[in-house]
Design a protein around this motif. Sequence first.
Motif, short mmCIF file in Angstrom:
data_model
loop_
_atom_site.label_atom_id
_atom_site.label_comp_id
_atom_site.label_asym_id
_atom_site.label_seq_id
_atom_site.Cartn_x
_atom_site.Cartn_y
_atom_site.Cartn_z
N ALA A 48 0.82 -1.23 0.00
CA ALA A 48 0.00 0.00 0.00
C ALA A 48 0.85 1.27 0.00
N ILE A 49 2.15 1.10 0.09
CA ILE A 49 3.02 2.28 0.21
C ILE A 49 3.21 2.93 -1.16
N SER A 50 3.09 4.24 -1.20
CA SER A 50 3.26 4.97 -2.46
C SER A 50 4.71 4.88 -2.93
N ASP A 51 4.87 4.82 -4.25
CA ASP A 51 6.22 4.74 -4.81
C ASP A 51 6.99 6.06 -4.66
N ARG A 52 6.26 7.13 -4.31
CA ARG A 52 6.92 8.42 -4.04
C ARG A 52 7.67 8.40 -2.71
N THR A 53 7.36 7.38 -1.91
CA THR A 53 7.83 7.35 -0.52
C THR A 53 9.35 7.42 -0.42
N LEU A 54 9.80 8.25 0.50
CA LEU A 54 11.23 8.31 0.81
C LEU A 54 11.54 7.14 1.75
N VAL A 55 12.42 6.24 1.30
CA VAL A 55 12.76 5.07 2.10
C VAL A 55 14.07 5.34 2.84
N LEU A 56 14.03 5.16 4.15
CA LEU A 56 15.21 5.37 4.99
C LEU A 56 15.70 4.00 5.46
N PRO A 57 16.69 3.44 4.78
CA PRO A 57 17.17 2.09 5.12
C PRO A 57 18.30 2.14 6.15
N SER A 58 18.60 1.01 6.76
CA SER A 58 19.66 0.98 7.78
C SER A 58 21.06 0.98 7.19
N HIS A 59 21.19 0.56 5.94
CA HIS A 59 22.51 0.56 5.30
C HIS A 59 22.34 1.09 3.89
N GLY A 60 23.34 1.84 3.40
CA GLY A 60 23.21 2.47 2.08
C GLY A 60 22.58 3.85 2.23
N TYR A 61 21.95 4.33 1.15
CA TYR A 61 21.45 5.71 1.12
C TYR A 61 19.94 5.76 1.06
N PRO A 62 19.35 6.81 1.62
CA PRO A 62 17.90 7.02 1.46
C PRO A 62 17.55 7.04 -0.03
N PHE A 63 16.41 6.46 -0.38
CA PHE A 63 16.07 6.37 -1.81
C PHE A 63 14.56 6.43 -2.00
N ARG A 64 14.16 6.65 -3.26
CA ARG A 64 12.77 6.50 -3.66
C ARG A 64 12.70 5.41 -4.71
N GLY A 65 11.60 4.68 -4.72
CA GLY A 65 11.43 3.58 -5.68
C GLY A 65 11.33 2.24 -4.96
N VAL A 66 10.52 2.21 -3.90
CA VAL A 66 10.46 1.00 -3.05
C VAL A 66 9.98 -0.22 -3.83
N HIS A 67 9.01 -0.01 -4.74
CA HIS A 67 8.46 -1.20 -5.40
C HIS A 67 9.43 -1.78 -6.44
N GLY A 68 10.18 -0.90 -7.10
CA GLY A 68 11.23 -1.39 -8.00
C GLY A 68 12.25 -2.21 -7.23
N ARG A 69 12.62 -1.72 -6.05
CA ARG A 69 13.62 -2.43 -5.26
C ARG A 69 13.08 -3.78 -4.75
N ILE A 70 11.83 -3.78 -4.32
CA ILE A 70 11.24 -5.05 -3.87
C ILE A 70 11.22 -6.06 -5.04
N GLY A 71 10.87 -5.58 -6.23
CA GLY A 71 10.86 -6.45 -7.40
C GLY A 71 12.25 -7.03 -7.67
N GLU A 72 13.25 -6.17 -7.52
CA GLU A 72 14.62 -6.60 -7.75
C GLU A 72 15.07 -7.65 -6.72
N LEU A 73 14.68 -7.42 -5.46
CA LEU A 73 15.03 -8.38 -4.40
C LEU A 73 14.34 -9.72 -4.65
N ARG A 74 13.08 -9.64 -5.07
CA ARG A 74 12.34 -10.87 -5.33
C ARG A 74 13.01 -11.64 -6.49
#
Length: 340
Positions: A242-268
């Motif tokens: 349900a999270i918007s793709d505009r969302t600023l993602v603040l991860p524990s390692h690496g850099y803050p980013f936008r594009g959560v669904h692209g990244r989830i797809g890549e991880l999958r």
Amino acid sequence: MAYQPDYPFPRLEDGQTLEVADGVHWIRMPLPFALDHINLWLLADGDGWTVIDTGYNSAATRDIWKQVLDGIAGGGAPARVICSHFHPDHMGLAGWFAAEFGASLWMTYSEWLQAHLARSRQLTHDFKRWDEFFVENGASAQNTDGFRTFLSRLDEPWYSIPQTVRRIRDGEDILIGDHTWRVITGGGHTHEHASLWCAGRDILISGDQILPRITSNISLWYTEPEGDPLGDYLESFAKFGAISDRTLVLPSHGYPFRGVHGRIGELRDHHEARLETALAVCAEPRTADEVIPFLFDRDIGPDDYSFAIGETLAHLNRLVSAGRLERRRSADGLIRYRRP
Ligand SMILES: [Zn+2]
């Protein structure tokens, strides 16, 4: 087109901070490992402050925290610490914040329990059991020694573990300042990792559940030989739907980013590809140790071995849970994975 994350902020050096959204401060904290940093978050919370993850227990980390609190919080004391999970780079100073500032600890119950269990070393440092686990999955003696050395190097990774906790639960809304943050729990990396999502501001503090460049460690431990942590991990992605793709993602390692669904797809995709490789390799019965070189494109030395075999076993057990492989002990005592 290949997934291209958007990294909106400049690189920080160790100990530097940046306000990435109004009242949300990013702290890049050094770590004494190959993974050399962790991102921590200091959030304005009414008259006070909430800390999200604490860093590893070291004098260097505590010194940086004191400077950060002097600088940003004007010496103000954080009243609350929220920890995403029990790993010491995230929770190492929860006890220090409690002792130094009287901060209360908020986290999921199983992560809090796991922290107490880990600090007692009762299970983590039972090297006899670890050796048996590695050996029955095909390890040579040289590799089991490497793991012992790795663990014995960790001195006091947690300052102390608070004896009381304010339990947080999946789906719960936590008010920080004027904003509501929803708890999203997920398994795989640990049993009940908590991410925090502020829908009103399109910000997700993802912890170790979603990382922009490296993949989270998803490993099987000897304590749960038939577990399916990779299944738990992949299943958790639906909760971020349900999270918007505009969302600023603040991860524990690496850099803050936008594009959560692209990244989830890549991880999958990353894990799916490894699952297919592992399945193909097990056309003949294989130990987990024999599968390792097919899943990692670098040489695995004794230092990396426990991670490599743990990750490999997570993939093999996912295939077992999916009914695509069987896990059986052979006459020589070794566990082999084969097609049913
Ligand atoms: Zn972790």
